[in-house]
Design an enzyme around this catalytic site. Structure first.
Site, mmCIF file in Angstrom:
data_model
loop_
_atom_site.group_PDB
_atom_site.id
_atom_site.type_symbol
_atom_site.label_atom_id
_atom_site.label_comp_id
_atom_site.label_asym_id
_atom_site.label_seq_id
_atom_site.Cartn_x
_atom_site.Cartn_y
_atom_site.Cartn_z
ATOM 1 C CG ASP A 163 -60.726 -46.635 -79.493
ATOM 2 O OD1 ASP A 163 -61.366 -47.715 -79.569
ATOM 3 O OD2 ASP A 163 -59.494 -46.592 -79.419
ATOM 4 C CG ASP A 367 -75.346 -32.153 -65.664
ATOM 5 O OD1 ASP A 367 -74.714 -31.998 -64.587
ATOM 6 O OD2 ASP A 367 -76.052 -31.247 -66.156
ATOM 7 C CD GLN A 369 -72.372 -28.528 -67.827
ATOM 8 O OE1 GLN A 369 -72.087 -27.446 -68.295
ATOM 9 N NE2 GLN A 369 -73.276 -29.307 -68.382
ATOM 10 C CG ASN A 404 -72.159 -21.665 -68.456
ATOM 11 O OD1 ASN A 404 -72.252 -21.591 -67.225
ATOM 12 N ND2 ASN A 404 -71.608 -22.704 -69.062
ATOM 13 C CG ASP A 438 -40.740 -8.637 -70.937
ATOM 14 O OD1 ASP A 438 -40.900 -9.122 -69.789
ATOM 15 O OD2 ASP A 438 -40.756 -7.409 -71.172
ATOM 16 C CG ASN A 475 -43.076 1.328 -57.390
ATOM 17 O OD1 ASN A 475 -43.921 1.231 -58.280
ATOM 18 N ND2 ASN A 475 -41.880 0.765 -57.465
#
Length: 496
Positions: A163, A367, A369, A404, A438, A475
């Site tokens: 689109d 491109d 990259q 890569n 946490d 520590n």
């Protein structure tokens, strides 16, 4: 001479495999946030509205950063649409290109889905065309070359947008640019995007003025995106679509690929440009691929003109960024993950515009990259500044975090961020909180384990966590406090 031994190939593959296992990319941090949207954002004015939702400006409470929020009502979504939304999020997470809208996180509650993206304030390309009637050929080429770079990039990833249109291209004016008429763009609205294979697509998707004839026939490939690129270029140059009239006339002309270049405006447009449009708005079997469009003489000419125009612009900034590339290194997987989070989630809009400009200058083949040759070319432009004191192989290996063979946009930003500026307490606090799952203000062994995926052997995880503790846990209590985290990150920055 000129041959590569099997041992060399195997060693290179081992290095790449090792880097892939160690690498955490930007998508790792794009997650569903379990909090309520209003806990983290102040919701402001409406920016736009589409078929499936509204986009609003928001301000992140912790940082004050402006972002955009796409709101999709759940009551308007059937099962197929929810699956499509899931695909949109999955696609946006993996896309990493300077001209594609950047997603940060997503939320949901009982009423809506929310997608948080970067904010782009220059308005739609459609509105700009309405405002100025048409672009001159040079400015149209500058915008088009960014669009076709996106299309080639996604097609190589087996993704089609489906689109593309001026309403789905946002302009981002860079007030610091020495080329004030030039606009950066962002391609948006990936809600109809899909992953493709050898099978042809059959679902009719798109907008009438831009839809390709094979889409209407319910049998199409990724080349339907090229058709819409041709329509966008035609409209930018003329201010009107190539197909108009009553609905049945529009459909018939689309099916026949019948349009005119007889208007007066075409008298001042180059033969090469007209030839390109004719090779995009044509039957699918004759239509160029995205890679072929990139190699067309008109595109190559304007890519060269654009790169040339950047040669003398922002010279000192360019030297600074190249110097950062030269010095960049990561100490371990945890350090790399922290830098990736800061660069992908906390980099300012101003810095991103600067990085995009430099990245595009170095991206010689357009491109999205960077290859080793393109990095080397960038350094050669400032030979007198570096005095040949750089090792391209070492620089490339350090910046190519996933191994890569190419440097993607996020890797480039990670290497270029001003590390001392990124080490301010507020950014480090946010990075610390990402790993402190946490919320007890300490990083434990179990929390650090989360950054290692199933590819790692348990012994390798233990070894790397031991290394992390040896550097961060000053520590020796086998947990990392924020003060310890901050101290080590600032030490890393001083030595990079």
């Amino acid at each position: 001479m000129g041959c590569t031994s099997s041992n060399q190939v195997q060693n290179a593959q081992k290095i790449q495999s090792s880097k892939e296992n160690q690498f955490i990319n930007h998508s790792y941090f794009i997650k569903e946030n379990e909090k309520q949207i209003k806990d983290n954002y102040i919701i402001k004015n409406k920016l736009g509205e589409g078929n499936v939702g509204v986009v609003r400006r928001v301000i992140e409470k912790n940082t004050g950063d402006e972002k955009a929020m796409k709101i999709i009502p759940k009551n308007l979504q059937d099962k197929d649409q929810e699956l499509q939304l899931t695909m949109e999020i999955d696609i946006l997470k993996q896309l990493d290109h300077p001209s594609i809208i950047k997603m940060y996180e997503f939320y949901q509650d009982k009423k809506n889905f929310y997608i948080i993206t970067e904010i782009v304030k220059g308005g739609e390309l459609f509105d700009k065309i309405v405002d100025i009637n048409s672009f001159n050929e040079i400015d149209a080429a500058y915008i088009f070359n960014q669009i076709i770079s996106v299309v080639q990039y996604i097609h190589e990833k087996k993704i089609m947008h489906r689109d593309l249109k001026p309403e789905n291209v946002l302009l981002e004016y860079d007030s610091t640019s020495q080329n004030p008429t030039k606009y950066s763009i962002k391609v948006i609205d990936w809600g109809t995007a899909t992953i493709f294979d050898e099978k042809k697509q059959t679902k009719i998707v798109g907008t009438p003025y831009y839809i390709a004839p094979e889409v209407l026939r319910k049998s199409y490939t990724e080349k339907s995106d090229i058709w819409t690129c041709g329509i966008i270029l035609y409209i930018m140059l003329t201010g009107e679509p190539p197909f108009f009239g009553k609905e049945n006339e529009i459909v018939q002309n689309i099916m026949d690929c019948k349009f005119s270049m007889d208007q007066d405006v075409w008298k001042v447009i180059s033969v090469e440009c007209k030839d390109l449009i004719k090779q995009m708005i044509c039957p699918e079997e004759k239509r160029l691929s995205a890679a072929q469009v990139q190699m067309h003489p008109w595109v190559q000419k304007h890519i060269a003109l654009f790169k040339e125009s950047l040669k003398d612009s922002k010279v000192e900034q360019n030297k600074l960024q190249l110097n950062k590339l030269k010095k960049f290194t990561t100490k371990n997987r945890f350090h790399q993950a922290i830098l990736t989070y800061i660069s992908s989630q906390l980099t300012s809009k101003e810095d991103l515009l600067q990085f995009k400009s430099i990245f595009e200058k170095m991206d010689l083949n357009n491109d999205g990259q960077l290859t080793k040759d393109e990095i080397e070319s960038g350094f050669k432009q400032f030979q007198e500044f570096f005095h040949g004191d750089y090792d391209i192989d070492k620089i490339f290996t350090n910046v190519d975090l996933d191994g890569n063979g190419k440097i993607n946009y996020s890797e480039f930003i990670t290497a270029c961020i001003q590390h001392e500026n990124s080490m301010i307490d507020s950014k480090l606090q946010k990075a610390f909180e990402v790993f402190d799952s946490d919320g007890n203000n300490y990083l434990t062994k179990d929390e650090l384990m989360d950054i290692f995926d199933s590819k790692f052997k348990q012994s390798d995880k233990e070894s790397q966590i031991k290394q992390i503790y040896s550097q961060f846990d000053t520590n020796g209590d086998e947990q990392i406090s924020f003060d310890e985290f901050k101290l080590m990150m600032k030490k890393y920055a001083e030595t990079s």
